[in-house]
Design an enzyme around this catalytic site. Structure first.
Site, PDB file in Angstrom:
ATOM      1  N   ASP A 210      28.769  14.017  16.057  1.00  0.00           N
ATOM      2  CA  ASP A 210      29.018  15.433  15.830  1.00  0.00           C
ATOM      3  C   ASP A 210      28.818  15.756  14.349  1.00  0.00           C
ATOM      4  O   ASP A 210      29.250  14.998  13.473  1.00  0.00           O
ATOM      5  CB  ASP A 210      30.480  15.722  16.235  1.00  0.00           C
ATOM      6  CG  ASP A 210      30.798  17.194  16.300  1.00  0.00           C
ATOM      7  OD1 ASP A 210      30.154  17.898  17.088  1.00  0.00           O
ATOM      8  OD2 ASP A 210      31.701  17.637  15.562  1.00  0.00           O
ATOM      9  N   GLU A 270      23.709  15.001  15.660  1.00  0.00           N
ATOM     10  CA  GLU A 270      23.582  16.456  15.677  1.00  0.00           C
ATOM     11  C   GLU A 270      23.292  16.871  14.241  1.00  0.00           C
ATOM     12  O   GLU A 270      24.197  16.956  13.417  1.00  0.00           O
ATOM     13  CB  GLU A 270      24.887  17.092  16.174  1.00  0.00           C
ATOM     14  CG  GLU A 270      24.759  18.592  16.284  1.00  0.00           C
ATOM     15  CD  GLU A 270      26.089  19.319  16.215  1.00  0.00           C
ATOM     16  OE1 GLU A 270      26.190  20.419  16.752  1.00  0.00           O
ATOM     17  OE2 GLU A 270      27.022  18.790  15.590  1.00  0.00           O
TER      18      GLU A 270
HETATM   19  C1  BGC Z   1      29.900  20.652  18.447  1.00  0.00           C
HETATM   20  C2  BGC Z   1      30.635  21.910  18.690  1.00  0.00           C
HETATM   21  C3  BGC Z   1      31.900  21.874  17.860  1.00  0.00           C
HETATM   22  C4  BGC Z   1      31.603  21.596  16.382  1.00  0.00           C
HETATM   23  C5  BGC Z   1      32.813  21.197  15.627  1.00  0.00           C
HETATM   24  C6  BGC Z   1      29.571  20.833  17.005  1.00  0.00           C
HETATM   25  O1  BGC Z   1      28.504  20.690  16.509  1.00  0.00           O
HETATM   26  O2  BGC Z   1      28.761  20.484  19.242  1.00  0.00           O
HETATM   27  O3  BGC Z   1      30.907  22.116  20.034  1.00  0.00           O
HETATM   28  O4  BGC Z   1      32.540  23.095  17.946  1.00  0.00           O
HETATM   29  O5  BGC Z   1      30.700  20.552  16.250  1.00  0.00           O
HETATM   30  O6  BGC Z   1      33.208  19.907  15.973  1.00  0.00           O
END
Ligand code: BGC
Length: 527
Positions: A210, A270
């Site tokens: 994340d 991500e």
């Molecule tokens: C996740 C989200 C989340 C955020 C904070 C992101 O990139 O995919 O769903 O709200 O990170 O953790």
């Protein structure tokens, strides 16, 4: 052969794998409380095996007060009771492996929950204490320190700082319940490694990381150039000091060192960084194996957008050991059926997009419900909205609930076999009977049947060999490419049918028997 043995033998399995994203609250509910859970996933593993996915990404299921539906983690090494327990997780993992499905889990390193013991200790210990050093506590600006320490905005709206009773402020790039951790503090990295080993020792096959472009903050936390808010998790580019700092790569190298001790495991990041060269830096040989391609996730239904997404994604991985990694929808963005126009048009385009995505070289992520052509539910009543974005934006942005509505499995009315209860954490529309897994499984022309056939071909046909892509001449407003193994994919984005190229048809998203590829359709051929 025992699938477990096969699984271990193939260390590079992820290079062309199809991952299935399970948004745990919304996939399947095993205990009748209206919220999806580990038992629900376990019960649906045969469906996933039959669909033909190679691996799962399960969104956070760790103890959490659910301020951001699990992305606020209070204990990264346990299971939230709403979702089950560790024994349930172990059983799920063993059963998935026995079916030949790998399991990856979410790692949320950038921040913790404010309920985590560390943050509670930091609050109790006061300014200047070692406990505060694990987070980013600072004094405020202005004569009485009543102004936030800098001008950074939270991704969810409002300032990225909250003040505590003793007058200090702490940084939270997301919700106030998600304080950012300070990665220059040795405990923070050590804890992350402990978490990774905890799940790797249990047998997981990897992680989705994340906010993988967060974690490092610039020295002195300087103000950033005020910029227009371009939406949730948008990449604001250079000058946005909250993300993509050079020091983040040291964290990725530490993560990779741990993974390398567990052969056959991987991490996908991500990384909301749109510059190809900046993104490539996360894919160096000692960093991430994969980074999501968000250009396809945000592309509109146009030749320019889709071609651009492919060209840039391939450019960002060329010169790195990584393959590209394609995603059409996820739990943070509008579902692509809706993005492409919704209704029957959106569905036809989603069918074509599935063939386009699954023909591209590299790894692919399918979000739960993509295979059913699930649309966004944009008319959820305001009183049921749960995403923190709704409150934080002062009720100006509805947030992400519309793409998180539970999956319909069977039957004629809510909750369509999702749960034994008709009440679900987000309500399900009354007209989804035709969308269910059960209804579509019985229909050879459904989008679910199309996915099943596409995934079978993708894993069995030599046409999909090779990681290169060669663009082919195509009629106006069409895209066509060939893979080294001979697969040809043609996508018709124009307003009229185009001639079907020569060669045996492997699969088509619409009827091509008249020798034409219809509008909003794609076809796979053996070239
Ligand atoms: C996740 C989200 C989340 C955020 C904070 C992101 O990139 O995919 O769903 O709200 O990170 O953790």
């Amino acid at each position: 052969m025992n699938p477990d043995t096969t699984l271990r033998a193939d260390a590079d399995w992820w290079r062309d794998a199809v991952f299935y994203q399970v948004y745990i609250r919304s996939f399947a509910d095993g205990n009748g409380d209206g919220v999806g859970d580990l038992a629900g996933i376990r019960s649906r593993l045969p469906y996933l095996a039959d669909l033909g996915v190679d691996a799962l990404w399960i969104t956070p299921f760790y103890p959490s007060p659910m301020a951001d539906h699990g992305y606020d983690v209070a204990d990264p090494r346990d299971v939230e009771p709403v979702f089950g327990d560790l024994a349930e997780f172990d059983a799920l993992l063993a059963e998935a492996h026995a079916l030949g499905i790998r399991v990856t889990v979410d790692l949320v390193p950038n921040h913790s929950s404010d309920a985590r013991d560390w943050f509670q200790a930091a609050l109790a210990a006061g300014p200047g204490s070692p406990e505060r050093g694990r987070y980013l506590f600072r004094d405020g600006r202005g004569a009485d320190g009543s102004e936030p320490p800098n001008n950074w905005p939270s991704v969810f709206g409002g300032p990225a700082w909250s003040r505590v009773p003793d007058g200090q402020w702490y940084l939270h790039i997301f919700a106030p319940e998600q304080p950012d951790l300070d990665f220059t503090h040795a405990d923070v990295l050590a804890d992350l490694e402990e978490t990774m080993r905890f799940w790797l020792d249990r047998g997981v096959d990897g992680f989705r990381i994340d906010v993988a472009h967060g974690m490092a903050k610039p020295e002195g936390l300087p103000d950033m150039v005020p910029m227009e808010d371009t939406g949730l998790l948008a990449d604001h580019g250079p000058g946005d000091h909250r993300f993509d700092q050079d020091e983040v790569h040291a964290v990725h190298r530490r993560i990779r060192r741990v993974l390398d001790q567990y052969p056959g495991t991987m991490a996908v990041g991500e990384v909301w960084v749109s510059d190809d060269d900046r993104l490539a830096r996360y894919l160096r040989p000692d960093e991430l194996q994969l980074a999501f391609n968000f250009k396809l996730l945000t592309a509109e239904w146009s030749t320019e957008d889709l071609r651009d997404a492919v060209v840039h994604s391939l450019a960002s991985v060329s010169g790195t050991p990584a393959p590209a990694c394609w995603v059409l929808s996820n739990h943070d963005r509008p579902r692509h059926v809706t993005r492409y126009g919704g209704g029957e048009t959106g569905l036809q385009r989603a069918r074509a997009a599935a063939l386009f995505q699954l023909a591209l070289p590299g790894a692919a992520y399918v979000y739960n419900g993509d295979e059913l052509g699930m649309p966004n539910v944009d008319d959820l009543p305001e009183e049921v909205l749960q995403d923190p974005v709704w409150e934080r934006s002062g009720h100006t942005e509805r947030g992400r609930d519309a793409c998180r509505v539970p999956m319909p499995w069977s039957g004629e009315e809510p909750s369509y076999g999702f749960s034994s209860s008709p009440e679900t954490w987000l309500p399900m529309p009354a007209d989804w009977a035709a969308l269910t897994v059960e209804a579509q499984a019985a229909d050879p022309s459904s989008i679910q049947s199309l996915y099943r056939k596409a995934l079978r071909l993708r894993s069995s046909s030599p046409a999909f060999a090779g990681e290169e892509l060669q663009w082919l001449p195509a009629p106006e407003d069409c895209l066509a490419f060939r893979r080294p193994g001979g697969l040809v994919c043609l996508l018709n984005l124009s307003h009229a049918p185009v001639p079907l190229p020569e060669g045996p048809v492997l699969l088509a998203s619409a009827d091509v028997s008249a020798g034409q590829v219809p509008v909003d359709a794609a076809v796979w051929l053996q070239g």
